[in-house]
Write an enzyme that holds these catalytic residues in place. Structure first.
Site, short mmCIF file in Angstrom:
data_model
loop_
_atom_site.label_atom_id
_atom_site.label_comp_id
_atom_site.label_asym_id
_atom_site.label_seq_id
_atom_site.Cartn_x
_atom_site.Cartn_y
_atom_site.Cartn_z
N LYS A 119 0.09 4.22 -0.20
CA LYS A 119 -0.56 5.40 0.38
C LYS A 119 -0.34 6.61 -0.54
O LYS A 119 -0.23 6.44 -1.75
CB LYS A 119 -0.06 5.67 1.80
N GLU A 155 -5.88 -5.17 10.29
CA GLU A 155 -4.90 -4.12 10.51
C GLU A 155 -5.21 -3.40 11.83
O GLU A 155 -6.01 -2.45 11.86
CB GLU A 155 -4.94 -3.10 9.38
N SER A 201 2.83 -2.36 10.35
CA SER A 201 4.28 -2.40 10.59
C SER A 201 4.89 -3.76 10.29
O SER A 201 5.86 -4.16 10.93
CB SER A 201 4.59 -1.94 12.02
N GLY A 207 1.86 2.08 10.72
CA GLY A 207 2.80 3.19 10.60
C GLY A 207 3.47 3.58 11.90
O GLY A 207 4.09 4.63 12.00
N HIS A 221 -9.68 1.20 4.64
CA HIS A 221 -8.42 1.39 5.38
C HIS A 221 -8.71 2.30 6.57
O HIS A 221 -9.51 3.24 6.47
CB HIS A 221 -7.36 2.00 4.46
N GLU A 269 -7.16 4.66 7.77
CA GLU A 269 -6.93 6.10 7.51
C GLU A 269 -8.15 6.72 6.84
O GLU A 269 -8.46 7.90 7.04
CB GLU A 269 -5.66 6.27 6.67
N ASN A 282 0.87 -1.18 0.00
CA ASN A 282 0.00 0.00 0.00
C ASN A 282 0.91 1.23 0.00
O ASN A 282 1.50 1.55 1.02
CB ASN A 282 -0.89 -0.02 1.25
C1 PEP Z 1 -1.01 0.07 5.81
O1 PEP Z 1 -1.00 1.23 5.43
O2 PEP Z 1 -1.91 -0.66 5.43
C2 PEP Z 1 0.05 -0.40 6.67
C3 PEP Z 1 -0.01 -1.60 7.17
O3 PEP Z 1 1.08 0.48 6.93
P1 PEP Z 1 2.46 0.14 7.67
O4 PEP Z 1 2.98 -1.15 7.12
O5 PEP Z 1 3.36 1.29 7.35
O6 PEP Z 1 2.17 0.02 9.13
#
Ligand code: PEP
Length: 249
Positions: free
Chosen positions: A12, A166, A210, A172, A95, A97, A10
């Site tokens: 982003k 998630e 992460s 992040g 997501h 976000e 992803n």
């Molecule tokens: C994500 O944006 O779906 C995600 C898992 O980000 P990160 O791996 O940076 O935590």
């Protein structure tokens, strides 16, 4: 034999024409005999560019969001038909976000999944609890409720989705769920999918939050972790390739 794992990057709101080219070129050069399934979900303006860059590779093109509407007076929105025009195979929906910054409701997420499915695009439905919800012992109830909304709206098509667990506190932040924490929630989601469709074995459940080159292997080895949704580590070719290799074992 278990199905190949699925690793999805992803990006982003990152990238640029030259940075995208460099990243995909480096991934292609190091791809070798990777045996897992792979995709990168890129910002909408770069779909055309990345479609061309990925041509002839096993990496599928993905998007990060889709409108709940099919067409019409919805300024700024992008429909699933438009995504399909660019060969999009996967689309992230819900997501955290977007749930947080754009106030997307559970019904919105379910309708986005429906639009994607109607165009033959696999929605990657994100679910996950906040830290406060985890601390309050609400993790299971939260993820089940989020997934239930998508099941309710999509009926038998539910076998065609991908689910991504998630935990919001892990996205992040550099703070990853332990393999045991991830497996525990994945097992809950697996049971829910099993109850919803006789074709439950088609549904991959990804872990995201992460995941990186150092911790991917121990997460991916969990019995109900079918792959990963990768944010930050998908922007570095060497890290993304290491994760693809860990998923190919
Ligand atoms: C994500 O944006 O779906 C995600 C898992 O980000 P990160 O791996 O940076 O935590």
């Amino acid at each position: 034999m278990s199905k190949p794992k699925l690793i999805v990057g992803n990006w982003k709101m990152n990238g640029g024409l030259s940075a995208n080219q460099a990243l995909i070129d480096e991934i292609k050069a190091g791809l070798g005999a990777v045996r897992c399934r792979a995709s990168v979900c890129v910002p909408h303006p770069y779909l055309a560019q990345v479609q061309l860059l990925l041509a002839g590779t096993p990496i599928a093109l993905g998007a990060q969001d889709v409108s709940i509407h099919a067409a019409g007076a919805y300024t700024g929105e992008v429909s699933s038909t438009m995504l399909r025009d660019f060969g999009v195979r996967y689309c992230i929906v819900g997501h955290s976000e977007r749930r947080q910054y754009h106030r997307e409701s559970e019904v919105d997420v379910a309708l986005k999944a429906k639009q994607a499915l109607a165009c033959g695009i696999t929605p990657i439905v994100c679910v996950g609890e906040t830290l406060a919800q985890r601390d309050a012992g609400e993790t299971e109830a939260v993820v089940k409720r989020q997934l239930a909304a998508v099941v309710h709206e999509n009926g038998h098509c539910i076998s065609e989705i991908v689910v991504a667990y998630e935990p919001v506190w892990a996205i992040g932040t550099g703070r990853t769920a332990t393999p045991e924490q991830a497996q525990e929630v994945h097992a809950v989601l697996r049971a829910q999918i099993k109850a919803a469709t006789p074709h439950h074995e088609r549904v991959a459940i990804l872990y995201g939050g992460s995941m990186n080159a150092a911790n991917a292997a121990e997460l991916l080895v969990q019995p109900d972790v079918d792959g990963g949704l990768i944010g930050g580590a998908a922007l570095k070719a060497t890290d993304f390739l290491t994760i693809l290799r860990a998923a190919s074992r």
